[in-house]
Scaffold this active site. Structure first.
Site, short mmCIF file in Angstrom:
data_model
loop_
_atom_site.label_atom_id
_atom_site.label_comp_id
_atom_site.label_asym_id
_atom_site.label_seq_id
_atom_site.Cartn_x
_atom_site.Cartn_y
_atom_site.Cartn_z
N ASN A 110 -64.38 -0.10 29.46
CA ASN A 110 -64.89 -0.70 28.21
C ASN A 110 -66.23 -1.51 28.73
O ASN A 110 -66.66 -1.79 29.88
CB ASN A 110 -64.01 -2.07 27.85
CG ASN A 110 -64.29 -3.36 28.43
OD1 ASN A 110 -65.25 -4.22 27.99
ND2 ASN A 110 -63.67 -3.56 29.47
N PHE A 114 -69.40 -8.88 25.97
CA PHE A 114 -69.03 -10.21 25.26
C PHE A 114 -69.45 -10.27 23.46
O PHE A 114 -70.06 -11.22 23.18
CB PHE A 114 -70.08 -11.14 25.82
CG PHE A 114 -69.31 -11.62 27.07
CD1 PHE A 114 -68.38 -11.05 27.73
CD2 PHE A 114 -70.18 -12.49 28.04
CE1 PHE A 114 -67.74 -11.38 29.14
CE2 PHE A 114 -69.90 -12.67 29.40
CZ PHE A 114 -68.82 -12.03 29.98
N ASN A 138 -61.78 -19.00 28.14
CA ASN A 138 -62.61 -18.25 29.15
C ASN A 138 -63.98 -18.35 28.64
O ASN A 138 -64.24 -17.95 27.46
CB ASN A 138 -62.11 -16.75 29.17
CG ASN A 138 -62.96 -16.02 30.29
OD1 ASN A 138 -64.11 -15.87 30.00
ND2 ASN A 138 -62.19 -15.31 30.87
N ASN A 171 -66.41 -17.11 33.53
CA ASN A 171 -66.51 -15.81 33.85
C ASN A 171 -67.58 -15.32 34.46
O ASN A 171 -68.60 -15.49 33.72
CB ASN A 171 -66.09 -15.12 32.51
CG ASN A 171 -66.00 -13.39 32.70
OD1 ASN A 171 -66.11 -12.95 33.68
ND2 ASN A 171 -66.01 -12.85 31.67
N SER A 174 -67.74 -10.17 34.56
CA SER A 174 -67.98 -9.01 33.69
C SER A 174 -69.24 -8.18 34.01
O SER A 174 -70.24 -8.87 34.44
CB SER A 174 -68.33 -9.37 32.09
OG SER A 174 -68.80 -8.64 31.50
N ASN A 176 -70.66 -5.99 32.21
CA ASN A 176 -71.35 -5.76 30.99
C ASN A 176 -72.38 -6.79 30.43
O ASN A 176 -72.92 -6.36 29.45
CB ASN A 176 -70.14 -5.29 29.99
CG ASN A 176 -69.31 -4.30 30.38
OD1 ASN A 176 -69.79 -3.39 30.85
ND2 ASN A 176 -68.00 -4.51 30.07
N THR A 177 -72.55 -7.87 31.22
CA THR A 177 -73.55 -8.76 31.05
C THR A 177 -74.52 -8.50 32.22
O THR A 177 -74.15 -8.91 33.22
CB THR A 177 -73.18 -10.24 30.55
OG1 THR A 177 -72.33 -9.98 29.52
CG2 THR A 177 -74.27 -11.22 30.17
N LYS A 216 -63.44 -16.57 37.45
CA LYS A 216 -62.87 -15.35 37.38
C LYS A 216 -63.63 -14.08 38.20
O LYS A 216 -65.25 -14.15 37.64
CB LYS A 216 -62.55 -14.73 36.00
CG LYS A 216 -62.06 -13.35 35.93
CD LYS A 216 -61.49 -13.10 34.56
CE LYS A 216 -60.85 -11.63 34.50
NZ LYS A 216 -60.13 -11.57 33.16
N ASN A 245 -61.38 -9.23 37.34
CA ASN A 245 -62.03 -8.48 36.42
C ASN A 245 -61.89 -6.92 36.54
O ASN A 245 -61.08 -6.52 37.49
CB ASN A 245 -63.46 -8.89 35.95
CG ASN A 245 -63.66 -9.22 34.41
OD1 ASN A 245 -63.33 -8.36 33.81
ND2 ASN A 245 -64.36 -10.20 34.23
N GLY A 267 -56.74 -1.16 34.44
CA GLY A 267 -55.49 -0.51 34.49
C GLY A 267 -55.33 0.02 35.65
O GLY A 267 -55.76 -0.44 36.69
N TYR A 317 -53.46 -7.16 30.71
CA TYR A 317 -54.18 -6.40 29.58
C TYR A 317 -54.08 -4.86 29.42
O TYR A 317 -53.11 -4.64 28.42
CB TYR A 317 -55.78 -6.69 29.92
CG TYR A 317 -56.72 -6.54 28.67
CD1 TYR A 317 -56.60 -5.32 27.85
CD2 TYR A 317 -57.66 -7.57 28.44
CE1 TYR A 317 -57.25 -4.96 26.85
CE2 TYR A 317 -58.54 -7.18 27.26
CZ TYR A 317 -58.31 -5.99 26.47
OH TYR A 317 -58.94 -5.97 25.23
C1 LIG Z 1 -61.28 -4.18 26.35
C2 LIG Z 1 -61.60 -5.28 27.24
C3 LIG Z 1 -62.01 -6.18 27.30
C4 LIG Z 1 -62.18 -7.34 28.30
N1 LIG Z 1 -62.92 -8.43 27.87
C5 LIG Z 1 -62.62 -9.23 28.82
C6 LIG Z 1 -63.43 -10.61 28.58
O1 LIG Z 1 -63.92 -10.69 27.55
N2 LIG Z 1 -63.52 -11.69 29.58
C7 LIG Z 1 -62.84 -11.42 30.62
O2 LIG Z 1 -62.92 -12.42 31.72
N3 LIG Z 1 -62.28 -10.41 31.00
C8 LIG Z 1 -62.15 -9.22 30.08
N4 LIG Z 1 -61.36 -8.06 30.33
C9 LIG Z 1 -60.77 -7.85 31.70
C10 LIG Z 1 -59.42 -8.35 31.67
O3 LIG Z 1 -59.12 -9.49 31.40
C11 LIG Z 1 -58.64 -7.92 33.02
O4 LIG Z 1 -59.31 -8.94 33.93
C12 LIG Z 1 -59.00 -6.63 33.44
O5 LIG Z 1 -58.95 -5.67 32.45
C13 LIG Z 1 -57.93 -5.94 34.77
O6 LIG Z 1 -56.71 -6.18 34.11
P1 LIG Z 1 -55.96 -4.97 33.61
O7 LIG Z 1 -55.99 -3.75 34.79
O8 LIG Z 1 -54.43 -5.57 33.35
O9 LIG Z 1 -56.65 -4.52 32.34
C14 LIG Z 1 -61.47 -7.15 29.38
C15 LIG Z 1 -60.92 -5.90 29.65
C16 LIG Z 1 -60.77 -4.83 28.74
C17 LIG Z 1 -59.93 -3.85 29.20
#
Ligand SMILES: Cc1cc2nc3c(=O)[nH]c(=O)nc-3n(C[C@H](O)[C@H](O)[C@H](O)COP(=O)(O)O)c2cc1C
Length: 341
Positions: A110, A114, A138, A171, A174, A176-177, A216, A245, A267, A317
């Site tokens: 992804n 934000f 968060n 946070n 991320s 993506n910022t 985080k 993350n 994942g 997630y």
């Molecule tokens: C589509 C998507 C959006 C996410 N958005 C955020 C976010 O806004 N803030 C954040 O701290 N983590 C965000 N995450 C990260 C998840 O909270 C998690 O830390 C990360 O995906 C690892 O866990 P997982 O492997 O179970 O997905 C996002 C993950 C995905 C897949």
């Protein structure tokens, strides 16, 4: 039941299916129906950060960025819910498409950036919810706030959410910022933590309650860098660390459709990196600060693996997207089966 829903949802684009699922979970929550869809997880109460959790399996940030379906998620059996990332002002995020499924690898990439409706909207949603359990909020910075002024955005959000959160997550990880991850290092990190801790003390006085602060972090740091973060967290008096993350690595998805899309990978492919980060943190922290583990929990046994690595709580997630609510109970059961230390 979820397998059927998943077959239908996976026919839609990932973002459409995400929005539709949120709407359905939200609507089910308002009607009090979600508890009927899945068997409730066993009670496995834990106390972490001074908070009581009915079980240690939570919803990770980013699925319910605006707090639109808090009641709905809680009825699925999560022991805690983390909403956000929220920023001071609303912002649209990156252009679509910005979420990609990689089902062969049980992974997601992804680059949402934000996208959220801003902190005031989120607070209205929190106030409208009837959830009484542990709620993490968060917080992040707006895309157009220069990274040198990021602390201003975190403080604006902290001030606003403080009275309504069980804990607040900062946070800084991320991908993506642009520039955000630089806040995980050296003086930038120390200055940010100092400012947040000072404000936390002020707000604790003002509100007569101390709301824990978690940070985080990314799975992409060297062990030395992770240890430095751990030391800075202890020195500044932070309350918890969330690891991790998404990753910038593409190991495990090379050659797959969408495997080279820009953004954060989550994942199954991030699992071992995240667990390694938990282990490095646990060795350095030696119990001084609790660790909340996220990353690649796609089966109950991987939730147990995170706890065995030193985590006190876990979050789901991507696994939740692929496996549905049954993964919550499966994770609680696997953790309950661990030998007690
Ligand atoms: C589509 C998507 C959006 C996410 N958005 C955020 C976010 O806004 N803030 C954040 O701290 N983590 C965000 N995450 C990260 C998840 O909270 C998690 O830390 C990360 O995906 C690892 O866990 P997982 O492997 O179970 O997905 C996002 C993950 C995905 C897949």
């Amino acid at each position: 039941m979820y397998n059927l829903a998943r077959q239908l949802l996976f026919k839609l684009s990932p973002e459409t299916s995400h929005d539709l699922s949120l709407d359905l979970i939200g609507a089910g929550g308002r009607l009090g129906l979600n508890g009927l869809l899945c068997k409730a997880p066993a009670q496995l109460p834990v106390n972490v950060m001074g908070l009581d959790f009915p079980n240690p399996v939570g919803l990770a940030a980013g699925l319910d960025k605006n707090g639109a379906a808090i009641d709905g998620f809680s009825q699925l059996g999560f022991g805690f819910i983390e909403i956000g990332t929220v920023t001071p002002r609303p912002q649209p995020g990156n252009p679509k498409p910005r979420i990609f499924r990689l089902p062969e690898a049980e992974a997601i990439i992804n680059r949402m950036g934000f996208n959220n409706l801003g902190v005031d909207n989120l607070l209205a949603r929190v106030k409208a919810s009837s959830y009484k359990g542990v709620l993490g909020i968060n917080i992040g910075k707006n895309f157009d706030t220069p990274v040198e002024r990021a602390v201003d955005d975190y403080l604006i959000c902290l001030d606003k959410v403080y009275a309504h959160a069980s804990y607040v997550t900062v946070n800084v990880s991320s991908p993506n910022t642009p520039g955000l991850r630089s806040l995980q290092f050296g003086d930038s990190l120390k200055q940010l933590l100092e400012a947040l801790r000072q404000r936390q003390e002020d707000l604790a006085q003002q509100h007569g309650k101390r709301v824990p602060l978690a940070i985080k972090i990314a799975p992409d740091m060297s062990d030395e860098e992770t240890v430095e973060v751990a030391r800075a967290l202890v020195e500044s008096g932070m309350d918890a660390v969330i690891a991790t993350n998404t990753t910038l690595s593409r190991v495990g998805v090379e050659g797959l459709e969408h495997g080279d899309e820009a953004g954060g990978l989550s994942g199954a492919p991030v699992r071992d990196k995240s667990t390694h980060t938990v282990k490095v943190l646990a060795a350095e922290l030696a119990g001084r600060l609790p660790i909340i583990a996220a990353g690649g929990i796609t089966e109950g046994r991987y939730a147990a693996e995170k706890m065995a690595a030193g985590a006190s709580l876990v979050q789901l997630y991507s696994g939740f997207i692929y496996k549905g609510p049954a993964l919550i109970r499966e994770s609680v059961d696997a953790i309950a089966a661990l030998p007690r230390s």
